[in-house]
Design a protein around this motif. Structure first.
Motif, PDB file in Angstrom:
ATOM      1  N   ILE A  44     -18.573  16.130  63.457  1.00 35.40           N
ATOM      2  CA  ILE A  44     -17.996  14.970  64.143  1.00 35.40           C
ATOM      3  C   ILE A  44     -16.513  15.216  64.375  1.00 35.40           C
ATOM      4  O   ILE A  44     -15.776  15.544  63.434  1.00 35.40           O
ATOM      5  CB  ILE A  44     -18.168  13.673  63.323  1.00 35.40           C
ATOM      6  CG1 ILE A  44     -19.649  13.404  63.036  1.00 35.40           C
ATOM      7  CG2 ILE A  44     -17.536  12.484  64.055  1.00 35.40           C
ATOM      8  CD1 ILE A  44     -19.891  12.229  62.102  1.00 35.40           C
ATOM      9  N   ILE A  45     -16.054  15.064  65.613  1.00 36.26           N
ATOM     10  CA  ILE A  45     -14.631  15.177  65.905  1.00 36.26           C
ATOM     11  C   ILE A  45     -14.002  13.795  65.781  1.00 36.26           C
ATOM     12  O   ILE A  45     -14.266  12.893  66.583  1.00 36.26           O
ATOM     13  CB  ILE A  45     -14.393  15.742  67.311  1.00 36.26           C
ATOM     14  CG1 ILE A  45     -14.853  17.204  67.360  1.00 36.26           C
ATOM     15  CG2 ILE A  45     -12.924  15.635  67.703  1.00 36.26           C
ATOM     16  CD1 ILE A  45     -14.705  17.863  68.706  1.00 36.26           C
ATOM     17  N   LEU A  46     -13.191  13.624  64.735  1.00 34.82           N
ATOM     18  CA  LEU A  46     -12.471  12.378  64.479  1.00 34.82           C
ATOM     19  C   LEU A  46     -10.991  12.636  64.731  1.00 34.82           C
ATOM     20  O   LEU A  46     -10.379  13.446  64.036  1.00 34.82           O
ATOM     21  CB  LEU A  46     -12.680  11.927  63.032  1.00 34.82           C
ATOM     22  CG  LEU A  46     -11.948  10.652  62.610  1.00 34.82           C
ATOM     23  CD1 LEU A  46     -12.559   9.432  63.287  1.00 34.82           C
ATOM     24  CD2 LEU A  46     -11.984  10.483  61.091  1.00 34.82           C
ATOM     25  N   PRO A  47     -10.382  11.996  65.725  1.00 31.75           N
ATOM     26  CA  PRO A  47      -8.966  12.250  66.015  1.00 31.75           C
ATOM     27  C   PRO A  47      -8.075  11.930  64.822  1.00 31.75           C
ATOM     28  O   PRO A  47      -8.350  11.017  64.040  1.00 31.75           O
ATOM     29  CB  PRO A  47      -8.666  11.314  67.181  1.00 31.75           C
ATOM     30  CG  PRO A  47      -9.993  10.991  67.780  1.00 31.75           C
ATOM     31  CD  PRO A  47     -10.971  11.023  66.655  1.00 31.75           C
ATOM     32  N   VAL A  48      -6.993  12.684  64.683  1.00 29.82           N
ATOM     33  CA  VAL A  48      -5.992  12.436  63.650  1.00 29.82           C
ATOM     34  C   VAL A  48      -4.851  11.629  64.264  1.00 29.82           C
ATOM     35  O   VAL A  48      -4.255  12.039  65.239  1.00 29.82           O
ATOM     36  CB  VAL A  48      -5.442  13.757  63.078  1.00 29.82           C
ATOM     37  CG1 VAL A  48      -4.352  13.480  62.042  1.00 29.82           C
ATOM     38  CG2 VAL A  48      -6.561  14.578  62.454  1.00 29.82           C
ATOM     39  N   GLY A  49      -4.565  10.467  63.718  1.00 30.60           N
ATOM     40  CA  GLY A  49      -3.414   9.700  64.172  1.00 30.60           C
ATOM     41  C   GLY A  49      -3.555   9.070  65.538  1.00 30.60           C
ATOM     42  O   GLY A  49      -2.550   8.800  66.201  1.00 30.60           O
ATOM     43  N   ALA A  50      -4.748   8.846  66.000  1.00 29.52           N
ATOM     44  CA  ALA A  50      -4.962   8.225  67.308  1.00 29.52           C
ATOM     45  C   ALA A  50      -6.291   7.479  67.279  1.00 29.52           C
ATOM     46  O   ALA A  50      -7.041   7.542  66.308  1.00 29.52           O
ATOM     47  CB  ALA A  50      -4.949   9.269  68.418  1.00 29.52           C
ATOM     48  N   ALA A  51      -6.576   6.801  68.383  1.00 30.56           N
ATOM     49  CA  ALA A  51      -7.796   6.020  68.459  1.00 30.56           C
ATOM     50  C   ALA A  51      -9.021   6.908  68.540  1.00 30.56           C
ATOM     51  O   ALA A  51      -9.040   7.907  69.251  1.00 30.56           O
ATOM     52  CB  ALA A  51      -7.752   5.111  69.678  1.00 30.56           C
TER      53      ALA A  51
END
Length: 432
Positions: free
Chosen positions: A391-398
């Motif tokens: 799963i690609i979960l953004p760092v520091g963003a929506a």
């Protein structure tokens, strides 16, 4: 590929927003909710090119519209029916969006919205929210990356430069407001109101925490704007995906101008400035040179127009309601997982957007959302864990959902967080 990229790009990438751990993921192909990288790994995509792909990758109506248009031409020096169709769709849906102009990026949309406000009011200064991202235009980059060492007192947020060499005159032309601080907004806008052309606001600033606006803050902005002849610009480049009518209508904001982008292009480059007819008349060149000239070789290019129309036409009220339910269900699942683990995390967001914070209480504004080194470490490890689990979960963003997702994807995201919390109690104790 990263080694090759270093031979042609200053740091091996061509966008500062590219995440690397320790190198970027190079994508080979994508379909629906999933990406496959050049090494053959498959990921659920919660970034979706920074929230742009609300239908996911390879959405068939967009593909068909673009393939058809490609046979008829990709760009012209003349207008096309496609631009009228997309403009009509948007103006019909969104309250106070009476006239519109197309550009190529969200940055351009914000830039020309500010220029339009200046041309209409004859004033040069703007007000903006501390920590909010609005693209790459000097005035909107002020106080975008403030930190505790330089962000100033709570009642007088400092106008901090974003890059070395930013002109001091730019800093002087920007009044910085704190999000969800109605008293501070009233005070600062009263003091500087006669010089301010516009207040620029993202109704739910993503990089500043993805935090909802308090009704009293919205009321304060609108009252002060009307009192001092200040225009309100709603930057919905990202948050237009919150509602069939847009984010301003969702939160009771009544803008004079809008900046739009991302989802309205169906995955192709686009931006738009829109708003009330009298304000948008600054672009009117029918009687000679307009108050604000605006052009662009690829503005309203037919590929972006037909792709955007196909995407937006498919985003009817039923589609938005389904995304709302999916987002509500996911945020509820994440809150429950955090509570069961008694973890010092919280959730913000709305509709198809969400953001995890390594803080026990959801932040209310940028300063509360700012991460300490220990908190930043937790988020980095969480993103790394999610990636290891596909799963690609953004760092520091929506992070965001798309219409190509369903309950299976919600389950996968919630399960990944639950497992991360169970396996990282020692790490989480560092921020407790």
């Amino acid at each position: 590929m990263f080694e090759r990229a270093h031979a042609v790009f200053p740091d091996g990438t061509t966008r500062v927003t590219i995440e690397r751990d320790p190198v970027p993921r190079y994508i080979a192909r994508a379909e629906g909710a999933y990406l496959t990288d050049v090494d053959g790994r498959r990921f659920l995509d919660l970034n979706l090119n920074f929230t742009t792909l609300i239908h996911g990758h390879g959405f068939e109506p967009v593909r068909a519209a673009v393939e058809s248009q490609m046979r008829n031409g990709t760009c012209f020096a003349n207008p096309t029916e496609a631009e009228v169709e997309l403009a009509s769709l948007l103006c019909t849906r969104v309250p106070r969006l009476e006239r519109i102009r197309f550009v190529n990026t969200g940055t351009e949309a914000v830039m020309f919205a500010i220029k339009a406000a200046r041309a209409f009011t004859g004033r040069s200064r703007i007000a903006k929210i501390e920590g909010a991202y609005h693209g790459a235009y000097d005035w909107v980059e002020v106080a975008q990356a403030s930190v505790p060492d330089n962000w100033g007192p709570p009642d007088r947020p400092a106008g901090t430069p974003y890059y070395r060499g930013m002109p001091a005159s730019v800093l002087d032309d920007v009044v910085v407001l704190r999000f969800n601080d109605p008293a501070g907004a009233r005070q600062l806008l009263s003091r500087h109101g006669s010089d301010i052309a516009a207040v620029l606001i993202d109704p739910m600033p993503s990089r500043a925490g993805l935090i909802a606006p308090a009704p009293e803050f919205v009321s304060a902005l609108q009252e002060m704007a009307r009192e001092h002849g200040i225009l309100i610009i709603s930057d919905e480049v990202l948050n237009f995906r919150q509602d069939y009518r847009g984010a301003a209508a969702r939160y009771g904001l009544q803008p004079d101008l809008f900046a739009l982008g991302k989802i309205i292009g169906g995955g192709f480059p686009i931006g738009a400035i829109g708003g009330l007819g009298d304000v948008m008349s600054v672009f009117d060149g029918s009687r000679g040179r307009p108050l604000l000239p605006q052009g662009g070789t690829f503005s309203a290019n037919p590929i972006s127009m037909v792709a955007g129309h196909a995407a937006m036409e498919a985003l009817d009220q039923i589609a938005f309601a389904r995304l709302e339910r999916l987002g509500d269900g996911l945020r509820s699942r994440l809150v429950d997982a955090i509570a069961r683990a008694n973890a010092p995390l919280s959730i913000t967001g709305a509709a198809s957007l969400f953001r995890l914070h390594p803080k026990p209480t959801p932040p209310r504004e940028f300063r509360e959302a700012h991460l300490s080194p220990a908190e930043a470490k937790v988020m980095k490890e969480m993103s790394r864990f999610f990636a290891a689990n596909g799963i690609i979960l953004p760092v520091g963003a929506a992070a965001c959902l798309s219409t190509s997702m369903g309950e299976a994807e919600v389950d996968a995201i919630a399960d990944a967080l639950e497992t991360f919390l169970a396996e990282n109690s020692a790490l989480l104790e560092e921020i407790s």
